[in-house]
Write a protein that holds these residues in place. Structure first.
Motif, short mmCIF file in Angstrom:
data_model
loop_
_atom_site.label_atom_id
_atom_site.label_comp_id
_atom_site.label_asym_id
_atom_site.label_seq_id
_atom_site.Cartn_x
_atom_site.Cartn_y
_atom_site.Cartn_z
N GLU A 59 0.96 -1.19 -0.36
CA GLU A 59 0.37 0.15 -0.52
C GLU A 59 1.14 1.19 -0.08
OE1 GLU A 59 -3.79 -2.53 2.09
OE2 GLU A 59 -2.37 -1.21 3.65
N LEU A 60 1.72 1.20 0.93
CA LEU A 60 2.38 2.05 0.77
C LEU A 60 4.02 2.91 -0.83
CD1 LEU A 60 4.13 1.51 4.17
CD2 LEU A 60 3.47 4.08 3.62
N ASP A 61 3.94 1.30 -1.20
CA ASP A 61 4.18 1.95 -2.59
C ASP A 61 3.25 1.79 -3.94
OD1 ASP A 61 6.10 0.65 -4.85
OD2 ASP A 61 5.07 -0.70 -5.23
N THR A 62 2.51 1.75 -3.54
CA THR A 62 0.74 2.68 -3.68
C THR A 62 1.02 3.92 -4.14
OG1 THR A 62 -0.24 0.32 -3.90
CG2 THR A 62 -1.38 2.47 -5.25
N ASN A 65 5.21 5.52 -4.58
CA ASN A 65 5.82 4.26 -5.89
C ASN A 65 7.49 4.37 -4.94
OD1 ASN A 65 6.09 3.51 -8.50
ND2 ASN A 65 7.18 5.25 -8.82
N LEU A 66 7.89 3.15 -4.31
CA LEU A 66 9.05 2.96 -3.90
C LEU A 66 9.90 2.12 -3.76
CD1 LEU A 66 7.58 3.22 -0.04
CD2 LEU A 66 9.02 4.77 -0.56
N LEU A 67 9.19 0.99 -5.03
CA LEU A 67 10.07 0.10 -5.41
C LEU A 67 10.41 -0.15 -6.71
CD1 LEU A 67 7.51 -3.23 -3.51
CD2 LEU A 67 9.86 -1.26 -2.79
N ALA A 68 9.31 1.09 -7.19
CA ALA A 68 10.02 1.18 -8.91
C ALA A 68 11.23 1.81 -9.31
CB ALA A 68 9.04 2.43 -9.85
N GLY A 69 11.63 0.75 -10.24
CA GLY A 69 13.85 1.38 -10.17
C GLY A 69 14.31 1.16 -9.48
N ILE A 70 14.07 0.06 -8.57
CA ILE A 70 15.57 0.24 -7.30
C ILE A 70 16.22 -0.86 -7.63
CG2 ILE A 70 13.57 1.68 -6.04
CD1 ILE A 70 12.65 -1.68 -4.54
N LYS A 205 -0.85 6.78 7.35
CA LYS A 205 -1.07 4.86 8.23
C LYS A 205 -1.55 4.35 6.93
CE LYS A 205 -3.33 3.07 12.29
NZ LYS A 205 -2.40 2.77 13.31
N PRO A 206 -1.01 3.60 6.70
CA PRO A 206 -1.54 2.49 5.31
C PRO A 206 -3.06 1.88 6.01
CG PRO A 206 0.36 1.79 6.22
CD PRO A 206 0.24 2.67 6.80
N PRO A 207 -3.72 1.62 5.31
CA PRO A 207 -5.28 0.94 5.26
C PRO A 207 -4.49 -0.99 6.37
CG PRO A 207 -5.45 1.55 3.14
CD PRO A 207 -3.97 1.59 3.39
N ALA A 208 -3.71 -1.55 5.85
CA ALA A 208 -2.97 -2.35 6.47
C ALA A 208 -2.87 -2.51 8.01
CB ALA A 208 -2.31 -3.59 5.56
N SER A 209 -2.54 -1.07 8.36
CA SER A 209 -2.43 -0.99 9.97
C SER A 209 -3.57 -1.22 10.49
CB SER A 209 -1.83 0.75 10.10
OG SER A 209 -1.25 0.54 10.98
N ARG A 210 -3.59 -1.41 11.55
CA ARG A 210 -5.46 -1.92 12.24
C ARG A 210 -5.19 -0.70 13.13
NH1 ARG A 210 -2.21 -6.56 14.10
NH2 ARG A 210 -3.60 -8.57 13.14
N LYS A 211 -6.72 0.09 12.79
CA LYS A 211 -7.03 0.88 13.08
C LYS A 211 -7.16 0.98 14.75
CE LYS A 211 -10.91 1.36 9.72
NZ LYS A 211 -11.77 1.37 9.82
#
Length: 246
Positions: A59-62, A65-70, A205-211
């Motif tokens: 979700e953070l990458d979405t 764009n953290l993982l593009a071209g690394i 706070k990405p959605p996958a992180s518990r509320k």
């Protein structure tokens, strides 16, 4: 269905209900019930990820764009390996190095060290395995809790600051740093250091992180090439996708 030491079953709504067992506390039972009903746990199991936290990185990458071209990535506090799996999925030819105090089952294509990042030789081992400066340093680290909220918070923030200190010595100029932080006081030193070392700093706070969790993630992008303790540049950009944790 039997889980652990106590029977459990499903309610009419399809949720798993776990009965309190003689040797299991009420809080442990609640945690187990929440875990069994967590859709991210089910999704991680179906996708073959080792942890639900894999979806936090996705979700953070979405968003960033953290993982593009690394090509070179370091995962601090890598156990059980879910984040390494996500990076490998996106960049199968990247050089990925993970380190953790806990043992990690081997992941083909990933170099793993069972070691404390604070050990004197940890940085040199990571650099040797990387073969160059990192494009991304990730940290999902948290200190072991002792049951005292303020102490636990300060211990974890100190560990995160140590991760940032290492990141500034591992990253190439322009590289990114993403790390779990905790909402609450005691993180002003960390925030100041991030603003100094990176072009942009955002708390999310990405959605996958518990509320109900106090965890947030800091995404610092555009490393300026300054190790901690170096003079600050004349201008800084400080942006927030969400208000920083307070």
């Amino acid at each position: 269905m039997t889980i652990g030491e106590g029977p459990s079953g499903r309610s009419r709504g399809g949720k798993v209900r776990v009965k309190t067992a003689r040797k299991r506390s009420t809080s442990s039972t609640r945690w187990l019930e929440r875990h069994l009903n967590d859709p991210y746990v089910a999704a991680a199991r179906a996708a073959g990820y080792r942890s639900r936290s894999a979806f936090k990185l996705k979700e953070l990458d979405t968003q960033f764009n953290l993982l593009a071209g690394i090509d070179r990535v370091v995962d601090l506090g890598a156990a059980p390996g879910g984040w390494c799996q996500v990076v490998l999925e996106h960049r199968p030819r990247a050089r990925i190095v993970g380190i953790d105090l806990l043992p990690i089952e081997p992941i083909p294509g990933v170099v793993l060290f069972e070691k404390d990042i604070l050990d004197d030789d940890s940085e040199a081992m990571i650099k040797a395995a990387l073969g160059g400066l990192a494009d991304l340093v990730m940290s999902d680290m948290a200190a072991n809790t002792v049951g005292h909220k303020q102490t636990d918070h300060l211990r974890t923030m100190g560990l995160i600051e140590a991760g940032l200190d290492m990141a500034t010595r591992l990253l190439r100029p322009g590289g990114d740093f993403v790390a779990k932080v905790l909402a609450g006081g005691g993180d002003s030193t960390l925030t100041s250091a991030l603003k100094k070392a990176f072009a942009t700093v955002k708390h999310v706070k990405p959605p996958a992180s518990r509320k109900g969790s106090s965890e947030w993630y800091v995404v610092a992008q555009g490393f300026k090439g300054l190790a901690l303790g170096s003079p600050a540049p004349s201008s800084l950009a400080d942006e927030h996708a969400e208000p920083p944790p307070a």
